[in-house]
Design an enzyme around this catalytic site. Sequence first.
Site, PDB file in Angstrom:
ATOM      1  N   HIS A   1       0.834  -1.204   0.000  1.00 58.35           N
ATOM      2  CA  HIS A   1       0.000   0.000   0.000  1.00 58.35           C
ATOM      3  C   HIS A   1       0.869   1.255   0.000  1.00 58.35           C
ATOM      4  CE1 HIS A   1      -3.494   2.519   1.462  1.00 58.35           C
ATOM      5  NE2 HIS A   1      -2.466   3.241   1.865  1.00 58.35           N
ATOM      6  N   GLU A   2       1.874   1.268   0.856  1.00 57.92           N
ATOM      7  CA  GLU A   2       2.749   2.435   0.950  1.00 57.92           C
ATOM      8  C   GLU A   2       3.543   2.635  -0.339  1.00 57.92           C
ATOM      9  OE1 GLU A   2       2.719   4.720   3.222  1.00 57.92           O
ATOM     10  OE2 GLU A   2       1.135   3.585   4.177  1.00 57.92           O
TER      11      GLU A   2
ATOM     12  N   GLU B   1      -6.289   6.769  -1.477  1.00 60.12           N
ATOM     13  CA  GLU B   1      -6.164   5.656  -0.534  1.00 60.12           C
ATOM     14  C   GLU B   1      -6.729   4.376  -1.143  1.00 60.12           C
ATOM     15  OE1 GLU B   1      -4.493   5.472   2.046  1.00 60.12           O
ATOM     16  OE2 GLU B   1      -4.180   7.512   2.738  1.00 60.12           O
TER      17      GLU B   1
ATOM     18  N   HIS C   1       1.582   4.426  -2.921  1.00 56.21           N
ATOM     19  CA  HIS C   1       1.556   5.890  -2.858  1.00 56.21           C
ATOM     20  C   HIS C   1       2.750   6.495  -3.590  1.00 56.21           C
ATOM     21  CE1 HIS C   1      -1.942   6.549  -0.449  1.00 56.21           C
ATOM     22  NE2 HIS C   1      -1.495   5.902   0.610  1.00 56.21           N
TER      23      HIS C   1
END
Length: 257
Positions: free
Chosen positions: A124-125, A183, A128
């Site tokens: 997920h990070e 997100e 970004h």
Amino acid sequence: MTMAVLMMAAMPAMAQFNLGKAVGGAMKAAQAVTLTDEQMAAYVKESVKWMDEHNPVCKDDDPYTVRLKKLTEGLKDVDGIPLNFKVYYVIDVNAFACPDGSVRVFSSLMDIMTDDELRGVIGHEIGHVGLHHSKKAFRTALMASAAKDLAGAASGKVAALTDSQLGSLGESLLNSQFSQKQESEADDYGYDFLKQNGYNPWAISLAFEKLKKMEDEAGSANSKMDKLFSSHPDTAKRIAKMAKRAEKDGIARPENK
């Protein structure tokens, strides 16, 4: 979560920031718009260096670091951006990624997550970064806080940052605010990251379940947990979305999780 990922809790180790010292002004914000990618990268690098120097970073032989290295083995870059990983030995549950590919995972997050769940959070990070959310957030932070008089950058020379300005930008990196759309995109990136690397993508839904449990147990009286989840899509909906993707892909939910 930062998981910064959905985990934007305040960081005790960084409580020394005096954001009131940050320099403001619309003119300086306008100058931030003119920064080149190279100048932006220099500011990010300097900010990350400051954060690593002002927070407890686990040593190479620390069990947390050894575990993280094992989990991220083979992860060299995303979209051409080189990745580097470190563990902050702090009590908050968090993780975050920076535009230069620096990913920082908090030891307390590692304490509550399985290896696959951590991979989901990391995915997920990284999302970004790969989707350029982190870069956009950092540029916005420069514009909003006008943390430095950037006049020198107009000539191609990046002006030096003061200690307080580095602290302000460091907190901006830690607490980057992403839109709900961003997100959700990072959630999908984390799911695909797990699946493409041979791991059960249910792990990202299970990670959210643990965070939802923390949210429920903390209750409305806990302002830190309010901050943790306030800027993110509804946690229950994120769990359901990731679970639905796994079910659609015909992937079984792991037992005893």
